[in-house]
Design an enzyme around this catalytic site. Structure first.
Site, short mmCIF file in Angstrom:
data_model
loop_
_atom_site.label_atom_id
_atom_site.label_comp_id
_atom_site.label_asym_id
_atom_site.label_seq_id
_atom_site.Cartn_x
_atom_site.Cartn_y
_atom_site.Cartn_z
N ASP A 265 0.82 -1.21 0.00
CA ASP A 265 0.00 0.00 0.00
C ASP A 265 0.86 1.26 0.00
OD1 ASP A 265 -2.89 0.58 0.13
OD2 ASP A 265 -2.31 1.76 1.89
N ASP B 252 -8.43 3.18 -9.81
CA ASP B 252 -8.61 1.85 -9.23
C ASP B 252 -8.50 1.92 -7.71
OD1 ASP B 252 -8.57 -1.19 -9.58
OD2 ASP B 252 -6.73 -0.88 -8.43
N GLU C 240 -13.17 4.24 -8.43
CA GLU C 240 -13.76 2.94 -8.09
C GLU C 240 -13.98 2.88 -6.59
OE1 GLU C 240 -13.26 -1.80 -7.76
OE2 GLU C 240 -11.61 -0.43 -7.39
#
Ligand code: AAO
Length: 508
Positions: free
Chosen positions: A179, A209, A245
């Site tokens: 991450d 995304d 998203e």
């Protein structure tokens, strides 16, 4: 005063909510896993003439190469660098595609994977699409470069396990993916440099995304660094179109509305609920669609990016569950896509897929990983058959007559109000768009026979579902609209496609 008005007008027209399609085109298509050379050709030979506004392309940046399983589609969601170098093609091919598509008025939107790099468990080496080195264990990606302190491991180095905890969802690892620390200016700059490279080439916007896994403020900081769109094709001061998203089906800590300041959000309720209605599950009926959109708890229309299925939920990934309709359920799928394209709600995206061998065991497809049609890992060309469908296992839903013609319908009725709703309290419904278009569905188990107010001028219209208007004739059904705007419709419940659509341009 005048100045303020002008500014707000500019804000509306050139802002991140506007897809910047040409000639008021209203739908885009996701050409999932297509090669850039095939997309360039498709823009010229099909998308431009048929009125498609743009293409969402698979992530163009270098990704990991996975051998077990062999070259899954999802390896493209594991970035290794921001070089334009994937199995879809290299940077020259990407540039050529963007130029050729823009030149015929078709926009390119990039799927930007900026929340993370590859999975933490992958071995060090050069197993990547451009041969760049990666060492996930040390969190080293020298081709960017990123190193250990560019990741969120100091906040959380475990998995997201609780979607009711926003901190976890945004700082921990999604499926083990490393991450990125997007609160760092260095990381923001690297990401913005990548996106600016694409903007300068001529892309019109981005799908972000895993936006739910990033803090809205961090996304904003990245977006603030972005260039305006390339003035070769876009008006001065145009901002990139942004759709994020964010999966928000309700009942979790993170809400789609938190992201409205940055751009649009993907509305996942749309496909999940429409699938449930068309399948007639849970007592749902098409007559309930009368207040479809915000009335069903969805985000405001001008903040929504909508779709019937996407590359995840057509194969059991992501969210939406088993109600999602796909090309595998073609008859219901065409009705759902037809409904979406006729209805004014949201900015619409059509899915275009490839076929794979499904293998269900205990309700789960063991082959949900299979990548695009290929020869030893080299993606196959999208070939075009004599009947205009695609070969080599490319499904090309966007070329199905019913879907392609409904994209045209949406363009023809653009800006017209939702009008003349009719239903039989069950699954026979109809509605129009001002005086420009009208659509009728029969999803009941008995025939539909009704005289309905279409709102259209008198005349003979070609149904664009059963056929086309060709050389002043209809290849499918004809509909006669009287001087009172009424027309009689008959739709058998066993029709191949139990719906009829007519519009201003299908008039004889
Ligand atoms: C692969 C392997 C993994 C491995 C990993 C790292 O499959 O086993 O650990 O590599 O080595 C895609 C694939 C992944 C793949 C990944 C990287 O789908 O399988 O992992 O590439 O190669 C969440 C996210 C959402 C994400 C979605 C798939 O929120 O952002 O999962 N979609 C995007 C892309 C997608 C991609 C990635 C993100 C990563 O579109 O293609 O992954 O770049 C709940 C949450 C959702 C969550 C789902 C699934 O949903 O709300 O946010 O989506 O769970 O975890 C009901 C609920 C609904 C719930 C759903 C499922 O419907 O109402 O809320 O159930 O439980």
């Amino acid at each position: 005063m005048k100045f303020v008005l002008l500014l707000s007008l500019i804000g509306f027209c050139w802002a991140q909510y506007d897809p910047h399609t040409s000639d008021g085109r209203t739908a885009i298509v996701h050409l999932f896993e297509w090669r850039w050379v095939d997309i360039a050709k498709e823009c010229e030979r099909y998308l431009a003439p048929k009125g498609f506004g743009g293409v969402q392309v698979s992530p163009p940046n270098e990704n990991i190469v996975i051998h077990n399983p062999s070259r899954p589609w999802w390896e493209r969601y594991q970035p290794i660098s921001y070089k334009i170098c994937t199995r879809s093609g290299n940077e020259d091919e990407f540039r050529d595609m963007v130029t050729r598509c823009n030149n015929v008025g078709v926009r390119i939107y990039v799927d930007a994977v900026i929340n993370h790099m590859c999975g933490s468990g992958n071995p060090a080496g050069t197993s990547s699409t451009c041969g760049s080195y990666l060492n996930p264990n040390n969190r080293e990606f020298p081709a960017v470069p990123y190193s250990a302190w560019d990741f969120n491991d100091n906040k959380c180095n475990g998995e997201i396990s609780n979607y009711n905890d926003a901190y976890q969802v945004r700082n921990c690892r999604l499926s083990g993916l490393l991450d990125l620390a997007l609160e760092k200016d260095y990381v923001r700059t690297k990401v913005a440099d990548y996106m600016n490279h694409l903007i300068d080439i001529g892309v019109a916007g981005f799908r972000l995304d895993a936006a739910k896994h990033m803090w809205p403020g961090d996304i904003k900081a990245v977006l603030d660094k972005l260039h305006n769109l390339n003035t070769k094709w876009f008006s001065q001061g145009s901002r990139p179109f942004i759709f994020q998203e964010v999966i928000d089906l309700g009942g979790e800590a993170i809400k789609g509305s938190e992201y409205f300041g940055n751009g649009r959000v993907t509305e996942f309720k749309f496909g999940a609920k429409l699938g449930t209605v068309i399948r007639k599950w849970n007592g749902e009926k098409m007559s309930y669609l009368k207040n479809w959109g915000e009335g069903w708890g969805m985000v405001p229309s001008d903040r929504a990016l909508v779709f019937v299925d996407n590359h995840d939920n057509q194969r059991g990934h992501g969210a939406g569950g088993s109600s999602i309709l796909t090309f595998w359920d073609a008859r219901m799928y065409k009705m759902a896509v037809g409904f979406m394209l006729a209805h004014p709600y949201g900015f619409t995206r059509v899915m275009s897929s490839y076929r794979w061998n499904r293998n269900f065991q205990n309700g789960k497809d063991q082959n949900d990983w299979i990548g695009p049609p290929n020869n030893n890992g080299v993606t196959k060309e999208v070939t075009i058959n004599a009947d205009t469908t695609c070969g080599n296992d490319w499904v090309c839903e966007h070329r199905w007559r019913q879907i392609r013609n409904m994209v045209a319908f949406r363009n023809v009725v653009n800006g017209q109000p939702f009008a003349n709703w009719w239903d039989n309290n069950s699954n026979q419904v109809a509605f129009g768009r001002g005086n420009r278009g009208f659509i009728v569905f029969n999803n009941d188990d008995w025939a539909l026979s009704a005289t309905l107010q279409t709102g259209l001028p008198a005349g003979t219209y070609c149904d664009v579902i059963s056929g086309d208007k060709v050389d002043g004739n209809c290849t499918g059904l004809r509909v006669n609209v009287g001087s009172d705007g009424k027309a009689h419709f008959s739709i058998s419940n066993s029709a191949e496609d139990p719906f009829i659509a007519i519009h201003a341009d299908s008039k004889l």
